[in-house]
Design a protein around this motif. Structure first.
Motif, PDB file in Angstrom:
ATOM      1  N   ALA A 247       0.992  -1.135  -0.033  1.00 48.03           N
ATOM      2  CA  ALA A 247       0.072   0.387   0.098  1.00 48.03           C
ATOM      3  C   ALA A 247       1.422   1.582  -0.333  1.00 48.03           C
ATOM      4  O   ALA A 247       0.812   2.058  -1.215  1.00 48.03           O
ATOM      5  N   LYS A 248       2.246   1.059   0.746  1.00 44.07           N
ATOM      6  CA  LYS A 248       2.425   2.607   0.649  1.00 44.07           C
ATOM      7  C   LYS A 248       3.423   2.091  -0.637  1.00 44.07           C
ATOM      8  O   LYS A 248       3.891   3.258  -1.072  1.00 44.07           O
ATOM      9  N   VAL A 249       4.408   1.300  -1.200  1.00 40.62           N
ATOM     10  CA  VAL A 249       4.343   1.063  -2.310  1.00 40.62           C
ATOM     11  C   VAL A 249       3.635   2.043  -3.479  1.00 40.62           C
ATOM     12  O   VAL A 249       3.866   3.337  -4.202  1.00 40.62           O
TER      13      VAL A 249
ATOM     14  N   ALA B 235       4.251   5.329  -5.232  1.00 43.95           N
ATOM     15  CA  ALA B 235       4.034   5.897  -7.128  1.00 43.95           C
ATOM     16  C   ALA B 235       2.933   6.959  -7.604  1.00 43.95           C
ATOM     17  O   ALA B 235       3.029   6.216  -8.680  1.00 43.95           O
ATOM     18  N   LYS B 236       1.638   6.416  -7.033  1.00 46.52           N
ATOM     19  CA  LYS B 236       0.636   6.956  -7.172  1.00 46.52           C
ATOM     20  C   LYS B 236       0.094   6.211  -7.937  1.00 46.52           C
ATOM     21  O   LYS B 236      -0.385   6.608  -9.712  1.00 46.52           O
TER      22      LYS B 236
ATOM     23  N   CYS C  64      -5.869   5.075  -6.982  1.00 47.97           N
ATOM     24  CA  CYS C  64      -4.845   5.734  -5.870  1.00 47.97           C
ATOM     25  C   CYS C  64      -5.534   6.690  -5.206  1.00 47.97           C
ATOM     26  O   CYS C  64      -5.959   7.253  -5.889  1.00 47.97           O
ATOM     27  N   ASP C  65      -6.087   7.021  -4.128  1.00 46.84           N
ATOM     28  CA  ASP C  65      -7.044   7.652  -3.065  1.00 46.84           C
ATOM     29  C   ASP C  65      -5.260   8.361  -2.630  1.00 46.84           C
ATOM     30  O   ASP C  65      -5.603   7.680  -1.092  1.00 46.84           O
ATOM     31  N   GLU C  66      -4.542   9.612  -2.139  1.00 50.55           N
ATOM     32  CA  GLU C  66      -3.487  10.204  -1.655  1.00 50.55           C
ATOM     33  C   GLU C  66      -4.354   9.914  -0.247  1.00 50.55           C
ATOM     34  O   GLU C  66      -3.508  10.681   0.946  1.00 50.55           O
ATOM     35  N   ASN C  67      -5.580  10.387  -0.219  1.00 47.22           N
ATOM     36  CA  ASN C  67      -6.068  10.631   0.965  1.00 47.22           C
ATOM     37  C   ASN C  67      -6.580   9.329   2.154  1.00 47.22           C
ATOM     38  O   ASN C  67      -6.684   9.599   3.322  1.00 47.22           O
ATOM     39  N   LEU C  68      -6.217   8.509   1.191  1.00 47.67           N
ATOM     40  CA  LEU C  68      -5.347   6.524   2.448  1.00 47.67           C
ATOM     41  C   LEU C  68      -4.930   7.103   2.954  1.00 47.67           C
ATOM     42  O   LEU C  68      -3.745   7.396   2.340  1.00 47.67           O
ATOM     43  N   THR C  69      -4.780   6.169   3.961  1.00 41.70           N
ATOM     44  CA  THR C  69      -4.171   5.930   4.759  1.00 41.70           C
ATOM     45  C   THR C  69      -3.319   4.568   4.024  1.00 41.70           C
ATOM     46  O   THR C  69      -4.010   3.853   3.746  1.00 41.70           O
ATOM     47  N   PRO C  70      -1.778   3.914   4.275  1.00 41.27           N
ATOM     48  CA  PRO C  70      -1.693   2.583   3.780  1.00 41.27           C
ATOM     49  C   PRO C  70      -2.858   1.556   4.552  1.00 41.27           C
ATOM     50  O   PRO C  70      -3.163   0.164   3.966  1.00 41.27           O
TER      51      PRO C  70
END
Length: 318
Positions: free
Chosen positions: A207-209, A213-214, A271-277
């Motif tokens: 998830a962090k990856v 990388a978006k 990809c949702d940058e608002n989500l945490t890993p």
């Protein structure tokens, strides 16, 4: 008197050797054949892996000639041959096919997340099919113990298999490549069962990856992968302790049964940058569980999976 006894003894010995020993040998081979088949068939995969290494070494040593023949570098030429070998094996032995290829976004980096079988042969077949269809190679994250095996270095070099840190995985995706990760890894492979429960624990590296990388995540699940190969169920606590101490997959594997294997490609998760890993991990796990619940019989059955292979073949012919 003694000659008669000697003749009777000779006749009895000849009878035992000619009939009883033969029958005993046949009976013994019949008795042990299922055991030999179930534990020897996994070696076919090992043989294929070393055949892969052999083909790659052949191309490496004769790259000058092959480059002229194919008009490209030896690695790409070798990948085509290796992919053809694995694709043929999957089609012949498992009737392997992929459903949902239209769900794979085109011309953009993708992170594939898949359920890890006892032996991830489905991933080998999937990578081969994708490469043969559009010449795009899916990079793969593998456990570190594999890189200590003889012959693995050339496979990892040509087929692009990496140990996989967050930084290296993110870099691969940022360069526009496709990457496949199984969050459960060897632990899921060794201790999963026919109930197909995800064994990811608190692993959120993938998830962090994806967030770094978006890129979107595409879930993969192969129906009957646990019926093709299984790990033994006895001594679970002992094997867990050994794995915890060594991080090496010591649990014996059996199988190689020619069941029907079908890989289902799920809808891409953007990809949702608002989500945490942690939140993204739950979202992907739900998507993969939905694929499992939708397509897999729970618990899995080897005999029914074998019948499904025959039924599916007959249905396709009709």
């Amino acid at each position: 008197m003694f000659p008669i006894i000697f003749d009777l003894r000779k006749i009895l010995e000849d009878t035992i050797v000619e009939y009883i020993d033969v029958d005993f040998t046949l009976w013994l081979s019949w008795l042990l054949m299922p055991l030999l088949i179930t534990f020897l068939l996994p070696l076919v995969i090992v043989v294929l892996l070393y055949l892969t290494a052999l083909i790659l070494y052949v191309y490496k040593l004769h790259r000058a000639t092959l480059r002229n023949a194919y008009g490209t570098d030896w690695r790409n030429a070798a990948r085509n041959v290796v992919a053809a070998v694995w694709d043929a094996h999957g089609w012949i032995w498992y009737g392997y096919e992929v459903v949902g290829l239209e769900n794979i976004p085109q011309n953009e980096p993708i992170l594939f997340v898949y359920y890890h079988g006892a032996i991830p042969i489905d991933l080998y077949y999937f990578i081969s099919k994708i490469f043969l269809s559009n010449s795009k190679l899916i990079h793969t994250v593998a456990d570190r113990f594999l890189f200590k095996c003889p012959g693995w270095s050339i496979i990892s070099d040509v087929i692009k298999v990496i140990p996989g840190t967050i930084q290296t995985c993110s870099t691969i995706l940022k360069e526009g490549n496709m990457l496949a990760i199984s969050p459960g890894g060897v632990y899921e492979a060794q201790f999963g069962d026919s109930y197909y429960q995800l064994m990811w624990k608190k692993r959120v590296g993938f998830a962090k990856v994806a967030l770094d990388a978006k890129v979107c995540i595409v879930p993969l699940f192969t129906k009957n992968i646990r019926e093709a190969f299984r790990t033994i169920s006895w001594g679970r606590r002992m094997w867990l302790r050994i794995y915890a101490a060594t991080r090496f997959p010591f649990v014996p594997i059996y199988g190689g049964f020619p069941v029907k294997l079908t890989t289902y490609v799920g809808k891409p998760i953007p990809c949702d940058e608002n989500l945490t890993p942690e939140e993204l991990q739950i979202k992907v796990a739900d998507a993969l569980n939905n694929l499992i619940n939708q397509h897999q019989r729970i618990p899995g059955s080897i005999s029914l999976a074998l019948l499904e292979r025959v039924y599916t073949a007959e249905k396709r012919e009709s």
